[in-house]
Design a protein around this motif. Structure first.
Motif, short mmCIF file in Angstrom:
data_model
loop_
_atom_site.label_atom_id
_atom_site.label_comp_id
_atom_site.label_asym_id
_atom_site.label_seq_id
_atom_site.Cartn_x
_atom_site.Cartn_y
_atom_site.Cartn_z
N LEU A 7 102.09 -42.14 -1.07
CA LEU A 7 102.50 -42.81 -2.31
C LEU A 7 101.35 -42.93 -3.30
N GLY A 8 100.19 -43.46 -2.85
CA GLY A 8 99.12 -43.68 -3.80
C GLY A 8 97.75 -43.67 -3.15
N VAL A 9 96.75 -43.18 -3.90
CA VAL A 9 95.36 -43.18 -3.46
C VAL A 9 94.49 -43.60 -4.64
N ASN A 10 93.45 -44.40 -4.36
CA ASN A 10 92.52 -44.87 -5.38
C ASN A 10 91.16 -44.21 -5.19
N ILE A 11 90.50 -43.91 -6.30
CA ILE A 11 89.13 -43.39 -6.28
C ILE A 11 88.27 -44.28 -7.16
N ILE A 12 87.14 -44.72 -6.63
CA ILE A 12 86.20 -45.52 -7.41
C ILE A 12 84.90 -44.73 -7.51
N ALA A 13 84.45 -44.49 -8.75
CA ALA A 13 83.26 -43.68 -8.95
C ALA A 13 82.61 -44.03 -10.28
N ALA A 14 81.31 -44.19 -10.27
CA ALA A 14 80.59 -44.43 -11.52
C ALA A 14 80.69 -43.20 -12.41
N PRO A 15 80.73 -43.38 -13.72
CA PRO A 15 80.82 -42.22 -14.62
C PRO A 15 79.72 -41.19 -14.38
N ALA A 16 78.51 -41.65 -14.07
CA ALA A 16 77.42 -40.70 -13.82
C ALA A 16 77.70 -39.86 -12.58
N THR A 17 78.33 -40.47 -11.57
CA THR A 17 78.67 -39.73 -10.35
C THR A 17 79.72 -38.66 -10.65
N ILE A 18 80.72 -39.02 -11.44
CA ILE A 18 81.77 -38.05 -11.81
C ILE A 18 81.15 -36.87 -12.55
N THR A 19 80.22 -37.16 -13.45
CA THR A 19 79.55 -36.09 -14.20
C THR A 19 78.73 -35.20 -13.27
N GLU A 20 77.99 -35.83 -12.36
CA GLU A 20 77.15 -35.06 -11.43
C GLU A 20 77.98 -34.16 -10.53
N VAL A 74 97.50 -40.90 -8.22
CA VAL A 74 96.06 -40.92 -7.98
C VAL A 74 95.45 -41.77 -9.08
N ALA A 75 94.73 -42.82 -8.71
CA ALA A 75 94.13 -43.71 -9.70
C ALA A 75 92.62 -43.62 -9.61
N ILE A 76 91.98 -43.33 -10.74
CA ILE A 76 90.53 -43.18 -10.82
C ILE A 76 89.97 -44.38 -11.57
N ASN A 77 89.17 -45.19 -10.89
CA ASN A 77 88.62 -46.43 -11.45
C ASN A 77 89.72 -47.35 -11.98
N ALA A 78 90.85 -47.27 -11.34
CA ALA A 78 91.98 -48.15 -11.62
C ALA A 78 92.75 -48.27 -10.32
N TRP A 79 93.61 -49.25 -10.23
CA TRP A 79 94.50 -49.37 -9.08
C TRP A 79 95.77 -48.57 -9.37
N THR A 80 96.35 -47.96 -8.35
CA THR A 80 97.57 -47.21 -8.55
C THR A 80 98.71 -48.09 -9.09
N GLY A 81 98.60 -49.40 -8.92
CA GLY A 81 99.58 -50.31 -9.50
C GLY A 81 99.70 -50.16 -11.01
N VAL A 82 98.63 -49.68 -11.67
CA VAL A 82 98.71 -49.42 -13.11
C VAL A 82 99.76 -48.34 -13.39
N GLY A 83 99.87 -47.36 -12.48
CA GLY A 83 100.91 -46.36 -12.62
C GLY A 83 102.29 -46.97 -12.54
N VAL A 123 98.43 -39.23 -12.59
CA VAL A 123 97.00 -39.50 -12.46
C VAL A 123 96.63 -40.56 -13.50
N VAL A 124 96.11 -41.68 -13.02
CA VAL A 124 95.73 -42.80 -13.87
C VAL A 124 94.21 -42.88 -13.91
N ARG A 125 93.66 -43.20 -15.07
CA ARG A 125 92.21 -43.40 -15.20
C ARG A 125 91.93 -44.72 -15.90
N GLY A 126 90.88 -45.40 -15.45
CA GLY A 126 90.47 -46.66 -16.06
C GLY A 126 88.96 -46.71 -16.20
N PRO A 127 88.45 -47.75 -16.84
CA PRO A 127 86.99 -47.87 -17.00
C PRO A 127 86.34 -48.37 -15.71
N PHE A 128 85.15 -47.86 -15.41
CA PHE A 128 84.42 -48.28 -14.22
C PHE A 128 83.94 -49.73 -14.36
#
Length: 571
Positions: free
Chosen positions: A432-445, A462-471, A510-515
């Motif tokens: 159903l859902g997976v969350n990813i937490i990553a600093a912007p610098a890490t994503i760039t690297e 898939v939620a990046i720096n957000a909870w899948t609940g935002v979806g 795919v959801v994205r939020g601020p770190f």
């Protein structure tokens, strides 16, 4: 004096379905403009009865009227339902003009898939959720032209209805059942019999008042009762389709039956319930934490973020995080886990309202004797040392209780991201859902390795720096399991819901939020103005912010924004 005997539960089902069969004829005759007017009426009634809705939900969940946790009920109840009604009404208006809901959409690409931007969709979104975005990924081979042509689903031919649908409502998030009714009614053009989960029976009076316009035209009927009523309903000859929210175990009991006979049916491929079934069934949701260089404020914020993913609604969410995947070689791993312990321990106390919760916590404690007991009464478990294997008890079945595990994998960088994707796909039950937490610098690297991580994860959201609940809270996003499951191996379910633009052949959201929250985000080069989100379990003004957002959802307007911003900034 003769006492009039109340009709039996089966009689009530028979009557409701007979009325829906007749109601289908009336629904088929209602043009798009009339349907849109009905949705607008329901939206206005949602705003009028929102306080009653929240009061009933708080009573079910044992929340004090003064608790900030009431904010969860405003957001996941009347707010998201009103927002969904508004988005569906706008879609019908576009279809009425002979246009596609995707004519003005922004398309992109992710690997070999076409994507559709579904957040933000308006200036209001840009202000209220500044820094958050979402896109729907279409299945491989679907072009923008095909997506535009097929958007609208069954409402492209509104007079061609598809019978009677039965919806078995969820017992946790109070908007799930009415949102599922809307999707059956609009996306599939079926009139609907909704049977509430007995936990949510106190909501019946307010839902009856809110859905009254749809009830009056014969498009919706509301039912209550236990498993025997649900079983009678779904097997009734007048029901053409079944949609349910719950667990895979409940799904299998309905579709295949129970005991040895069910196993024989499954082996033979002859289900007890032969009509089409769609479902949203939860799962064991991972949160992947990518190693990076974080400040103390970053660690504290993201620890509360993960605690929210587990403890929102007491942990009784189909998409609650159940295990965190961290890098064993991350220099700040121990610091992060210490902050996570503190966040789990300090989150507000609440009543274990969902049946069986204490038993499931006890079972987890027995399976993992070294589990740490946290929280005001030790009702929350943190379990470290989880083996990344589908045979691991915590990863094999959704706990639906405040239990969180920690899986450590070796490596850093691209090595860790690849291992994390494999573990999330192969060792965790459900999609159903997976969350990813990553600093912007890490994503760039990471560059393309990060893109591959997102692309390789087989999850419906898939939620990046957000909870899948935002979806879930985004009405134009699709919500459901990753496609490909069958009734014989249902995992997190079959089909999608919400999806207010009525997009065909969806693969994922795919959801994205601020770190970081504002203003720290701006100080670190992230253009995001959102403060601590109101769904965070430690948000002090969540109740007031949620109430204001629910009012906005029912009746959007610029004059409502200053009060929302003022409340959110104090959170």
């Amino acid at each position: 004096m003769v006492t009039k005997k109340a009709p039996s539960a089966q009689t009530a089902v028979d009557v409701a379905l007979a009325e829906l069969v007749e109601g289908e004829r009336r629904w088929a005759a209602i043009p798009l403009s009339g349907r849109r007017a009905l949705l607008d009426q329901v939206r206005a009634l949602t705003g009028r009865h929102a306080q009653r809705w929240v009061d009933a939900a708080a009573g079910i969940k044992g929340l004090a009227p003064s608790s900030p946790l009431i904010g969860e009920e405003w957001l996941s109840g009347p707010y998201v339902f009103a927002a969904g009604l508004g988005a569906l009404s706008a879609t019908l208006e576009v279809l009425e003009r002979g246009e596609s809901p995707l004519d003005k959409a922004r398309f992109g690409r992710a690997g070999d898939r076409v994507t559709v931007d579904v957040l933000p969709t308006s200036p209001f979104d840009m202000l209220l959720l500044n820094g958050f975005s979402a896109e729907v990924w279409l299945r491989r081979g679907v072009s923008p032209a095909a997506a535009k042509a097929n958007a609208g689903l069954a409402q492209r031919e509104p007079s061609r209805t598809n019978g009677v649908g039965a919806v078995l409502g969820a017992g946790n998030i109070t908007s799930i059942a009415p949102l599922d009714v809307l999707y059956e009614l609009i996306a599939h053009n079926r009139v609907v019999a909704l049977k509430l989960n007995p936990i949510t029976d106190p909501l019946l009076p307010v839902l009856a008042d809110i859905l009254a316009p749809l009830v009056e035209v014969g498009a919706v009927r509301l039912l209550t009762g236990g498993a025997e009523v649900g079983g009678y309903l779904v097997e009734h000859n007048s029901v053409d389709h079944v949609h349910m929210t719950g667990s895979a175990r409940t799904h299998d009991a309905i579709v295949w039956g129970t005991g040895a006979t069910a196993a024989e049916r499954k082996l033979a491929g002859t289900p007890k319930l032969t009509k089409p079934v769609t479902s949203e069934l939860g799962g064991v949701s991972p949160t992947i934490v990518l190693p990076g260089q974080w400040s103390a404020a970053d660690i504290a914020f993201q620890a509360e973020h993960v605690a929210t993913q587990r403890l929102h609604n007491g942990g009784y969410n189909c998409v609650a995080a159940q295990a965190v995947i961290v890098a064993a070689d991350w220099a700040q791993k121990d610091e992060f886990l210490a902050a996570l312990r503190a966040a789990l321990a300090q989150a507000p106390a609440r009543h274990a309202y969902y049946p069986g919760s204490d038993d499931r916590v006890a079972q987890a404690a027995e399976a993992y004797p070294r589990a740490e007991r946290l929280g005001p009464t030790g009702e929350r478990l943190l379990i470290t040392g989880i083996t990344p294997s589908p045979a691991e008890p915590l990863l094999a079945e959704e706990s639906f209780a405040p239990v969180l595990g920690v899986v450590e994998l070796p490596g850093t960088g691209a090595e860790f991201t690849a291992a994390a994707a494999t573990t999330a796909n192969e060792a965790f039950a459900g999609t159903l859902g997976v969350n990813i937490i990553a600093a912007p610098a890490t994503i760039t690297e990471l560059g393309s390795a990060f893109d591959e991580l997102v692309e390789n994860l087989r999850y419906g959201t898939v939620a990046i720096n957000a909870w899948t609940g935002v979806g879930y809270l985004t009405p134009t996003a699709a919500w459901g399991a990753y496609p490909g499951h069958t009734i014989a191996d249902v995992q997190s379910g079959i089909g999608v819901v919400h999806n207010a633009w009525l997009i065909d052949r969806v693969e994922r959201t795919v959801v994205r939020g601020p770190f970081r929250p504002a203003p720290r985000a701006l100080l670190h080069g992230e253009f995001a103005l959102s403060p601590k989100p109101p769904w965070f379990v430690g948000n002090k003004t969540a109740a007031n912010t949620g109430r204001l957002l629910a009012g906005f959802g029912a009746d959007p307007g610029w004059l409502r924004l200053p009060a929302i911003f003022a409340s959110a900034l104090r959170g």
